[in-house]
Scaffold this motif. Structure first.
Motif, short mmCIF file in Angstrom:
data_model
loop_
_atom_site.label_atom_id
_atom_site.label_comp_id
_atom_site.label_asym_id
_atom_site.label_seq_id
_atom_site.Cartn_x
_atom_site.Cartn_y
_atom_site.Cartn_z
N GLY A 40 -3.06 9.21 -9.45
CA GLY A 40 -2.77 8.20 -10.46
C GLY A 40 -1.31 7.98 -10.77
O GLY A 40 -0.98 7.28 -11.72
N GLY A 41 -0.41 8.56 -9.98
CA GLY A 41 1.02 8.40 -10.23
C GLY A 41 1.62 7.28 -9.41
O GLY A 41 1.05 6.83 -8.41
N CYS A 42 2.81 6.83 -9.85
CA CYS A 42 3.49 5.73 -9.16
C CYS A 42 4.82 6.17 -8.59
O CYS A 42 5.63 5.34 -8.20
CB CYS A 42 3.69 4.56 -10.13
SG CYS A 42 4.76 4.95 -11.52
N VAL A 43 5.06 7.47 -8.50
CA VAL A 43 6.35 7.98 -8.01
C VAL A 43 6.14 8.88 -6.79
O VAL A 43 5.04 9.38 -6.54
CB VAL A 43 7.10 8.76 -9.11
CG1 VAL A 43 7.47 7.84 -10.27
CG2 VAL A 43 6.28 9.93 -9.62
N GLY A 44 7.21 9.09 -6.04
CA GLY A 44 7.19 9.98 -4.90
C GLY A 44 6.22 9.53 -3.83
O GLY A 44 5.95 8.33 -3.66
N MET A 45 5.67 10.49 -3.10
CA MET A 45 4.71 10.17 -2.05
C MET A 45 3.47 9.52 -2.62
O MET A 45 2.87 8.65 -1.99
CB MET A 45 4.33 11.44 -1.27
CG MET A 45 5.43 11.95 -0.38
SD MET A 45 4.97 13.45 0.51
CE MET A 45 3.84 12.80 1.73
N MET A 46 3.09 9.92 -3.83
CA MET A 46 1.91 9.34 -4.45
C MET A 46 2.09 7.84 -4.65
O MET A 46 1.20 7.04 -4.37
CB MET A 46 1.60 10.04 -5.78
CG MET A 46 0.20 9.82 -6.27
SD MET A 46 -0.18 10.67 -7.82
CE MET A 46 0.33 12.34 -7.48
N GLY A 47 3.26 7.45 -5.11
CA GLY A 47 3.55 6.02 -5.29
C GLY A 47 3.58 5.28 -3.97
O GLY A 47 3.05 4.17 -3.85
N ALA A 48 4.21 5.87 -2.96
CA ALA A 48 4.28 5.24 -1.64
C ALA A 48 2.88 5.12 -1.03
O ALA A 48 2.56 4.11 -0.39
CB ALA A 48 5.19 6.05 -0.73
N LEU A 49 2.05 6.11 -1.25
CA LEU A 49 0.68 6.12 -0.74
C LEU A 49 -0.11 4.94 -1.28
O LEU A 49 -0.73 4.18 -0.53
CB LEU A 49 0.02 7.44 -1.14
CG LEU A 49 -1.44 7.64 -0.78
CD1 LEU A 49 -1.59 7.92 0.70
CD2 LEU A 49 -2.02 8.80 -1.60
N VAL A 50 -0.11 4.77 -2.59
CA VAL A 50 -0.90 3.68 -3.20
C VAL A 50 -0.30 2.31 -2.88
O VAL A 50 -1.03 1.34 -2.67
CB VAL A 50 -1.10 3.88 -4.72
CG1 VAL A 50 -1.93 5.13 -4.98
CG2 VAL A 50 0.21 3.94 -5.47
N ASP A 51 1.02 2.24 -2.83
CA ASP A 51 1.66 0.97 -2.46
C ASP A 51 1.27 0.58 -1.04
O ASP A 51 0.98 -0.59 -0.75
CB ASP A 51 3.18 1.06 -2.58
CG ASP A 51 3.66 1.11 -4.02
OD1 ASP A 51 2.87 0.79 -4.95
OD2 ASP A 51 4.84 1.47 -4.23
N GLY A 52 1.25 1.56 -0.12
CA GLY A 52 0.86 1.29 1.25
C GLY A 52 -0.58 0.82 1.35
O GLY A 52 -0.90 -0.11 2.10
N ALA A 53 -1.45 1.46 0.58
CA ALA A 53 -2.87 1.08 0.60
C ALA A 53 -3.05 -0.35 0.09
O ALA A 53 -3.74 -1.16 0.72
CB ALA A 53 -3.69 2.05 -0.24
N ARG A 54 -2.41 -0.67 -1.02
CA ARG A 54 -2.57 -2.02 -1.58
C ARG A 54 -1.94 -3.08 -0.70
O ARG A 54 -2.47 -4.18 -0.57
CB ARG A 54 -2.01 -2.06 -2.99
CG ARG A 54 -2.95 -1.43 -4.01
CD ARG A 54 -2.53 -1.75 -5.43
NE ARG A 54 -1.30 -1.11 -5.79
CZ ARG A 54 -1.22 0.11 -6.35
NH1 ARG A 54 -2.32 0.80 -6.59
NH2 ARG A 54 -0.06 0.61 -6.66
N ALA A 55 -0.80 -2.75 -0.07
CA ALA A 55 -0.15 -3.72 0.82
C ALA A 55 -1.04 -4.07 2.01
O ALA A 55 -0.94 -5.17 2.55
CB ALA A 55 1.19 -3.15 1.31
N ALA A 56 -1.93 -3.15 2.38
CA ALA A 56 -2.85 -3.39 3.49
C ALA A 56 -4.21 -3.89 2.99
O ALA A 56 -5.18 -3.91 3.75
CB ALA A 56 -3.02 -2.11 4.31
N GLY A 57 -4.29 -4.26 1.71
CA GLY A 57 -5.52 -4.82 1.16
C GLY A 57 -6.52 -3.82 0.66
O GLY A 57 -7.68 -4.16 0.41
N GLY A 58 -6.11 -2.57 0.46
CA GLY A 58 -7.02 -1.52 0.04
C GLY A 58 -7.27 -1.47 -1.45
O GLY A 58 -6.55 -2.07 -2.25
#
Length: 120
Positions: A40-58
């Motif tokens: 549930g975080g928006c920083v570090g690898m956690m932030g990059a992870l969720v941003d990558g998922a959403r950018a790919a439509g996840g």
């Protein structure tokens, strides 16, 4: 498809290669049709992870304790953001909401989450 929980670092002082790894992991999970469950975080690898998922439509589900929400590090863009009262209840809910688990590089918190899955 499955709900895949990913445990990883949330440090703000990581090399770009680790952020890239997290973003690509999130994107690949999304491309394969999986829902991403994160801390549930928006920083570090956690932030990059969720941003990558959403950018790919996840679809993303974040699980975060109120204490981290109060520090303004919550992933407010999550499709579903679940706020817990403690780190322990966060881990329990992440496990309950997930069908499979993946661990990326991280620190003691990441290892704690991994071992919690193994022992439960």
């Amino acid at each position: 498809m499955a709900a895949i929980c990913v445990f990883c670092a949330s440090s703000r002082t990581l090399d770009q290669r680790w952020l890239d790894l997290a973003a690509e992991t999130g994107a690949e999970l999304a491309r394969r049709g999986h829902t991403l469950v994160s801390g549930g975080g928006c920083v570090g690898m956690m932030g990059a992870l969720v941003d990558g998922a959403r950018a790919a439509g996840g679809t993303t589900v974040g699980v975060i304790p109120q204490s981290l929400v109060d520090l303004e590090v919550a992933d407010l863009a999550s499709d579903e953001l679940l706020v817990t009262d403690s780190m322990a209840s966060r881990k329990t809910l992440m496990i309950e909401r997930s069908d499979a688990f993946l661990t990326l590089p991280g620190g003691l918190g990441t290892l704690d989450e991994l071992f919690e899955v193994w022992t439960t």
